[in-house]
Structures are given as structure tokens and as C-alpha cells.
Design a protein around this motif. Sequence first.
Motif, mmCIF file in Angstrom:
data_model
loop_
_atom_site.group_PDB
_atom_site.id
_atom_site.type_symbol
_atom_site.label_atom_id
_atom_site.label_comp_id
_atom_site.label_asym_id
_atom_site.label_seq_id
_atom_site.Cartn_x
_atom_site.Cartn_y
_atom_site.Cartn_z
ATOM 1 N N SER A 121 -1.113 -5.240 10.789
ATOM 2 C CA SER A 121 -2.463 -4.786 10.476
ATOM 3 C C SER A 121 -3.363 -4.934 11.693
ATOM 4 O O SER A 121 -3.454 -6.016 12.278
ATOM 5 N N ARG A 122 -4.026 -3.836 12.041
ATOM 6 C CA ARG A 122 -5.025 -3.865 13.114
ATOM 7 C C ARG A 122 -6.384 -3.871 12.441
ATOM 8 O O ARG A 122 -6.789 -2.896 11.811
ATOM 9 N N ARG A 123 -7.061 -4.998 12.558
ATOM 10 C CA ARG A 123 -8.345 -5.196 11.889
ATOM 11 C C ARG A 123 -9.463 -4.659 12.786
ATOM 12 O O ARG A 123 -9.826 -5.263 13.782
ATOM 13 N N VAL A 124 -10.011 -3.515 12.420
ATOM 14 C CA VAL A 124 -10.951 -2.777 13.255
ATOM 15 C C VAL A 124 -12.384 -3.270 13.069
ATOM 16 O O VAL A 124 -13.097 -3.510 14.033
ATOM 17 N N SER A 159 -14.564 -4.618 5.368
ATOM 18 C CA SER A 159 -13.727 -4.602 6.568
ATOM 19 C C SER A 159 -12.842 -3.361 6.521
ATOM 20 O O SER A 159 -12.582 -2.801 5.457
ATOM 21 N N PHE A 160 -12.399 -2.934 7.702
ATOM 22 C CA PHE A 160 -11.698 -1.661 7.874
ATOM 23 C C PHE A 160 -10.475 -1.916 8.742
ATOM 24 O O PHE A 160 -10.585 -2.531 9.805
ATOM 25 N N HIS A 161 -9.313 -1.448 8.282
ATOM 26 C CA HIS A 161 -8.045 -1.789 8.928
ATOM 27 C C HIS A 161 -7.122 -0.587 9.010
ATOM 28 O O HIS A 161 -7.129 0.264 8.116
ATOM 29 N N GLU A 162 -6.288 -0.572 10.038
ATOM 30 C CA GLU A 162 -5.134 0.317 10.090
ATOM 31 C C GLU A 162 -3.915 -0.588 9.918
ATOM 32 O O GLU A 162 -3.750 -1.557 10.656
ATOM 33 N N THR A 163 -3.074 -0.275 8.944
ATOM 34 C CA THR A 163 -1.909 -1.109 8.653
ATOM 35 C C THR A 163 -0.654 -0.255 8.628
ATOM 36 O O THR A 163 -0.663 0.854 8.091
ATOM 37 N N ILE A 164 0.407 -0.800 9.198
ATOM 38 C CA ILE A 164 1.714 -0.158 9.164
ATOM 39 C C ILE A 164 2.610 -0.999 8.252
ATOM 40 O O ILE A 164 2.808 -2.200 8.499
ATOM 41 N N ILE A 165 3.131 -0.377 7.197
ATOM 42 C CA ILE A 165 4.086 -1.035 6.304
ATOM 43 C C ILE A 165 5.475 -0.703 6.851
ATOM 44 O O ILE A 165 5.837 0.470 6.996
ATOM 45 N N HIS A 166 6.240 -1.749 7.172
ATOM 46 C CA HIS A 166 7.539 -1.547 7.805
ATOM 47 C C HIS A 166 8.551 -0.969 6.820
ATOM 48 O O HIS A 166 8.561 -1.330 5.631
ATOM 49 N N PRO A 167 9.415 -0.051 7.299
ATOM 50 C CA PRO A 167 10.406 0.591 6.432
ATOM 51 C C PRO A 167 11.313 -0.421 5.735
ATOM 52 O O PRO A 167 11.686 -1.451 6.311
ATOM 53 N N GLY A 168 11.641 -0.121 4.481
ATOM 54 C CA GLY A 168 12.600 -0.921 3.725
ATOM 55 C C GLY A 168 12.131 -2.310 3.330
ATOM 56 O O GLY A 168 12.937 -3.152 2.953
ATOM 57 N N THR A 169 10.822 -2.560 3.375
ATOM 58 C CA THR A 169 10.298 -3.891 3.037
ATOM 59 C C THR A 169 9.582 -3.869 1.696
ATOM 60 O O THR A 169 9.243 -2.811 1.169
ATOM 61 N N GLU A 170 9.347 -5.060 1.158
ATOM 62 C CA GLU A 170 8.582 -5.220 -0.076
ATOM 63 C C GLU A 170 7.623 -6.383 0.112
ATOM 64 O O GLU A 170 8.015 -7.451 0.572
ATOM 65 N N THR A 171 6.358 -6.166 -0.260
ATOM 66 C CA THR A 171 5.332 -7.201 -0.174
ATOM 67 C C THR A 171 4.685 -7.365 -1.540
ATOM 68 O O THR A 171 4.218 -6.389 -2.126
ATOM 69 N N HIS A 172 4.668 -8.601 -2.037
ATOM 70 C CA HIS A 172 3.958 -8.911 -3.276
ATOM 71 C C HIS A 172 2.504 -9.156 -2.911
ATOM 72 O O HIS A 172 2.198 -9.982 -2.038
ATOM 73 N N ILE A 173 1.577 -8.447 -3.577
ATOM 74 C CA ILE A 173 0.150 -8.531 -3.265
ATOM 75 C C ILE A 173 -0.636 -8.672 -4.563
ATOM 76 O O ILE A 173 -0.380 -7.981 -5.544
ATOM 77 N N TRP A 174 -1.606 -9.590 -4.531
ATOM 78 C CA TRP A 174 -2.502 -9.761 -5.675
ATOM 79 C C TRP A 174 -3.847 -10.238 -5.144
ATOM 80 O O TRP A 174 -4.083 -11.431 -4.987
ATOM 81 N N TYR A 175 -4.703 -9.298 -4.828
ATOM 82 C CA TYR A 175 -6.015 -9.624 -4.269
ATOM 83 C C TYR A 175 -6.951 -10.091 -5.367
ATOM 84 O O TYR A 175 -7.721 -9.305 -5.922
ATOM 85 N N LYS A 176 -6.890 -11.366 -5.689
ATOM 86 C CA LYS A 176 -7.750 -11.942 -6.726
ATOM 87 C C LYS A 176 -9.201 -12.000 -6.271
ATOM 88 O O LYS A 176 -10.109 -12.027 -7.100
ATOM 89 N N ASN A 177 -9.420 -12.051 -4.952
ATOM 90 C CA ASN A 177 -10.762 -12.234 -4.396
ATOM 91 C C ASN A 177 -11.353 -10.982 -3.757
ATOM 92 O O ASN A 177 -12.467 -11.029 -3.257
ATOM 93 N N HIS A 178 -10.597 -9.895 -3.718
ATOM 94 C CA HIS A 178 -11.027 -8.695 -3.011
ATOM 95 C C HIS A 178 -10.666 -7.438 -3.805
ATOM 96 O O HIS A 178 -9.733 -7.455 -4.596
ATOM 97 N N VAL A 179 -11.398 -6.373 -3.546
ATOM 98 C CA VAL A 179 -10.965 -5.042 -3.949
ATOM 99 C C VAL A 179 -10.606 -4.307 -2.659
ATOM 100 O O VAL A 179 -11.122 -4.618 -1.584
ATOM 101 N N GLU A 180 -9.696 -3.344 -2.795
ATOM 102 C CA GLU A 180 -9.215 -2.631 -1.618
ATOM 103 C C GLU A 180 -9.028 -1.157 -1.963
ATOM 104 O O GLU A 180 -8.548 -0.830 -3.049
ATOM 105 N N ALA A 181 -9.389 -0.298 -1.027
ATOM 106 C CA ALA A 181 -9.073 1.126 -1.109
ATOM 107 C C ALA A 181 -8.146 1.447 0.061
ATOM 108 O O ALA A 181 -8.351 0.955 1.177
ATOM 109 N N VAL A 182 -7.108 2.247 -0.220
ATOM 110 C CA VAL A 182 -6.077 2.539 0.775
ATOM 111 C C VAL A 182 -5.852 4.042 0.837
ATOM 112 O O VAL A 182 -5.622 4.686 -0.184
ATOM 113 N N TRP A 183 -5.877 4.575 2.042
ATOM 114 C CA TRP A 183 -5.602 5.989 2.288
ATOM 115 C C TRP A 183 -4.331 6.080 3.120
ATOM 116 O O TRP A 183 -4.272 5.543 4.230
ATOM 117 N N CYS A 184 -3.316 6.722 2.584
ATOM 118 C CA CYS A 184 -2.036 6.874 3.275
ATOM 119 C C CYS A 184 -2.138 8.048 4.248
ATOM 120 O O CYS A 184 -2.481 9.161 3.850
#
Length: 132
Positions: free
Chosen positions: A23-26, A36-61
Amino acid sequence: MIVRDIKDIAGTENEVSTPTWTSRRVLLKKDGMGFSFHETIIHPGTETHIWYKNHVEAVWCIEGDGEIETVADGKVYKLGPGVVYALNDNDEHYLRGGKEPLRVICVFNPPLTGQEVHDADGVYPLDEAKVA
């Protein structure tokens, strides 16, 4: 006015990496924008468990492929260029990289400080410090 080039963030403290993403935090909390505004690269073939209890997030692929699976109902959504998803209900989910790196643009509220990584529950901590 704030003007930044993503190329100037690569390799600095504002580029944070884990085995599943980079993640590049811009824009960060200290910039005073209210998000906050970020560019993030999700690596191929990976899985990440995410649960933003403290934040909301919008993501544009922007490019690549992957999928997101919501824990509450097991729904799986394909991700690719042009897809936008919003975690407006602090949705617990799994984010999976596909065959190609998945490049996304993310906005967080409240804003991140810059060095956050997911804890054991998939959560980013809430920074309660005031910014001058």
C-alpha cells in the motif's frame, strides 16, 4: 494545495507491505483532509482477512483481478477494472488476489496515520490522537 507523485512514495515510509499486499499511502491523517487516500496492490494468489471495525473504506479497482467474500453471508464478488465496493457497514471479509496483481485506489474514514497493518482480527487500530 497538496501535489504528490506516486513514484515518490515507493520505497519510503509511506509504502507499507505485507505478504499479501503493498500500500502506498498518498494522503494521511496529518494532511488534514478528513480521509486518507491510498494505492494498493493485492498480490496474486493471496488471501487477506479484513474487518475494519474502526473505519469505513471505499475501493475502486483499476487493474488486475480478484474477489471479495463477505463473512456474514458468504457472498463472493468478482473484482476487476471499474468495480467499486464500499465497506459501509464495517463488513468483515476476505480479499483475494487473482491471477494478476489487483491494483486498487482506497479511501478511508477516519483517515489512517500511515503505518497501519491488520491485526489478528483483520482490524486497523483507531488513532485517537489529534492532528494540529
